[in-house]
Design a protein around this motif. Structure first.
Motif, PDB file in Angstrom:
ATOM      1  N   LEU A  97     -19.853  71.044 -34.399  1.00  0.00           N
ATOM      2  CA  LEU A  97     -19.922  69.615 -34.752  1.00  0.00           C
ATOM      3  C   LEU A  97     -19.183  68.782 -33.714  1.00  0.00           C
ATOM      4  O   LEU A  97     -19.681  67.756 -33.254  1.00  0.00           O
ATOM      5  N   LYS A 100     -21.201  68.897 -30.551  1.00  0.00           N
ATOM      6  CA  LYS A 100     -22.631  68.576 -30.735  1.00  0.00           C
ATOM      7  C   LYS A 100     -23.555  69.638 -30.127  1.00  0.00           C
ATOM      8  O   LYS A 100     -24.435  69.355 -29.308  1.00  0.00           O
ATOM      9  N   SER A 102     -25.893  73.244 -31.232  1.00  0.00           N
ATOM     10  CA  SER A 102     -26.498  73.914 -32.384  1.00  0.00           C
ATOM     11  C   SER A 102     -25.814  75.241 -32.699  1.00  0.00           C
ATOM     12  O   SER A 102     -25.271  75.906 -31.819  1.00  0.00           O
ATOM     13  N   ALA A 151     -24.673  64.339 -36.491  1.00  0.00           N
ATOM     14  CA  ALA A 151     -24.349  64.757 -35.114  1.00  0.00           C
ATOM     15  C   ALA A 151     -25.628  65.057 -34.311  1.00  0.00           C
ATOM     16  O   ALA A 151     -25.570  65.274 -33.102  1.00  0.00           O
ATOM     17  N   ILE A 153     -27.516  67.737 -34.596  1.00  0.00           N
ATOM     18  CA  ILE A 153     -27.592  69.163 -34.220  1.00  0.00           C
ATOM     19  C   ILE A 153     -28.179  69.980 -35.367  1.00  0.00           C
ATOM     20  O   ILE A 153     -28.275  69.522 -36.495  1.00  0.00           O
ATOM     21  N   CYS A 385     -32.597  68.456 -37.498  1.00  0.00           N
ATOM     22  CA  CYS A 385     -31.173  68.125 -37.534  1.00  0.00           C
ATOM     23  C   CYS A 385     -30.687  68.388 -38.951  1.00  0.00           C
ATOM     24  O   CYS A 385     -31.299  67.941 -39.911  1.00  0.00           O
TER      25      CYS A 385
END
Ligand code: NDP
Length: 419
Positions: A97, A100, A102, A151, A153, A385
């Protein structure tokens, strides 16, 4: 072209690293990181010169979100594949997080210290509200959904075999074979023999906690809990033969109950031999499975961690394990108004796995889907996301990848069903 940060260098990570290195077109660069950099270096040494993938290593304590975030800032990966332990899931998600990037894993969060009062309060509330008492559940990681969305992601949870491939099998069955699925029986059979009286096929602490817990299944919208090993069935597994299997609680039941519309019952069964069960019961009875520290001669010892130090390292089972695994799902439901049953499964041979990547089939069947899940994310074949379970995406590219990367599957119509 992509750059993947892999956390952990144990049994599962070792297979995932081998597979990423076979798939150099997608994984052009990987970094292997854990607390013991020498183990990461040893893994790198096995592959260097045999792959186009550029491998680097780093030391990191994944219990520390800031350390992981700093490593991500330094390495700039496209995604983080968390193959450390479920204890680290939340700190690694926090690091993702912050930076940013994954996040991908194979097992849902569970706390290392189940006596921690803050965790215990949430756990006891959940036991009452949801009706199952396993230490692990998805609520902790699903709670990151909104934050991941904000975010921009993606979090992909549970891309091992079970959960992972079994959940993709459910999405595939729903897409191609059913209008509605009514029951799912997930059958995990390890017909392998390592020759030891007692050993676990993956991390002993995680494995023994799972197996000694109460069982549970999902029926008509709620959980039904059973005593450990209370429900036993026999099943004749294709290519393995007749085995005893026992109903366990398992994490994908929770996500499939949410994501497969109209499903009425979901159960999970795993095979165990009598020797394994007798040893486990005995260890449990004398307190060796406890996670509560005891003081021994002035030193604090966690019994299950001490037991882990005594047991064979799962990674060392590879050369001595013979036989096959068979893991899959039996689905019943309706298609065009007619009732039908199908069984989708994969059979994997321990020795074949060992020849290919130096690991037994339990690590192989988890490490291959971990690589495939990471591939789905970094190539954008699965996009979104927020926080997702694997059955929420199109199963077809994942199913194709299983065939291509070593876990071919079979669809059997009208199989033996489990009573
Ligand atoms: P191992 O015990 O073999 O490996 C765990 C790895 O995690 C080690 O390399 C260890 O390295 C690393 N690790 C532990 N703590 C930390 C930390 N604080 N920071 C960084 N690294 C850490 O486990 P497995 O490979 O058997 O299992 C890996 C994961 O796969 C587990 O989460 C397990 O639950 C999951 N799994 C999922 C399955 C599925 O089908 N979905 C099936 C089997 C396993 P070091 O000590 O150097 O830090």
């Amino acid at each position: 072209m992509s750059r993947l940060l892999i956390l952990g260098c144990g049994g599962v990570a070792s297979v995932a690293v081998h597979k990423c290195c076979q798939n150099s077109e997608v994984f052009t660069e990987i970094m292997i990181a854990s607390r013991t950099v020498s183990k990461c270096e040893a893994l790198k040494a096995q592959l260097e010169g045999k792959t186009k993938t550029k491998i680097s290593t780093a030391q990191v304590d994944a219990d520390n979100a800031d350390e992981v975030a700093a490593l991500i800032e330094r390495y700039q990966p496209d995604a983080v594949l968390n193959l450390a332990l479920p204890y680290q899931d939340l700190t690694v998600m926090d690091a993702c997080l912050k930076t940013k990037v994954s996040y991908i894993d194979t097992a849902n969060y569970e706390p290392e210290d189940t006596d921690d009062p803050a965790w215990r309060a949430v756990y006891e509330k959940r036991c009452k509200e949801e009706g199952f008492t396993a230490y692990f559940d998805y609520s902790w990681q699903w709670a990151y959904d909104e934050k991941f969305k904000q975010a921009g992601i993606m979090g992909l949870l549970g891309t091992g075999f079970d959960p992972g491939v079994t959940s993709v099998f459910a999405a595939y069955a729903l897409k191609h074979y059913f209008d509605e699925i009514h029951t799912i029986d997930i059958l995990d059979c390890n017909g392998g023999d390592h020759g030891y009286p007692f050993a676990t096929n993956f991390n002993p602490e995680i494995n023994l906690r799972e197996v000694s817990a109460n069982g549970s299944y999902w029926e008509n919208g709620h959980w039904v809990e059973t005593k450990p090993m209370e429900i036993k069935r026999e099943y004749n597994f294709p290519e393995v033969g007749e085995k005893d299997m026992y109903l366990l609680h398992h994490e994908e039941i929770e996500s499939l109950a949410k994501n497969i519309p109209g499903v009425k019952r979901i159960r999970f069964f795993m095979t165990f031999g009598q020797s394994y069960l007798t040893h486990m019961k005995c260890l449990e009875n004398v307190g060796m499975l406890s996670t509560t520290p005891i003081n021994y001669n002035g030193q604090e010892i966690v019994p299950i961690q001490f037991l882990k130090a005594l047991l064979p390292d799962p990674a060392s089972l590879g050369p001595r394990t013979v036989g096959k695994t068979n893991i899959g799902c039996i689905f019943t439901g309706v298609k065009d108004g007619k009732e039908k049953t199908i069984y989708i499964y994969n059979v994997c041979d321990h020795q074949e796995c060992y020849k290919e990547v130096g690991s037994q089939a339990v690590s192989y069947t988890t490490g291959v889907p971990a690589m495939i899940g990471a591939m789905m994310v970094v190539t954008g074949q699965w996009k979104g996301c927020g926080v997702f379970n694997v059955e929420e995406f199109d199963p077809d590219p994942y199913m194709e990848a299983l065939n291509r990367w070593g876990l071919p599957w079979v669809v059997c119509e009208n199989p033996q069903i489990v009573e």
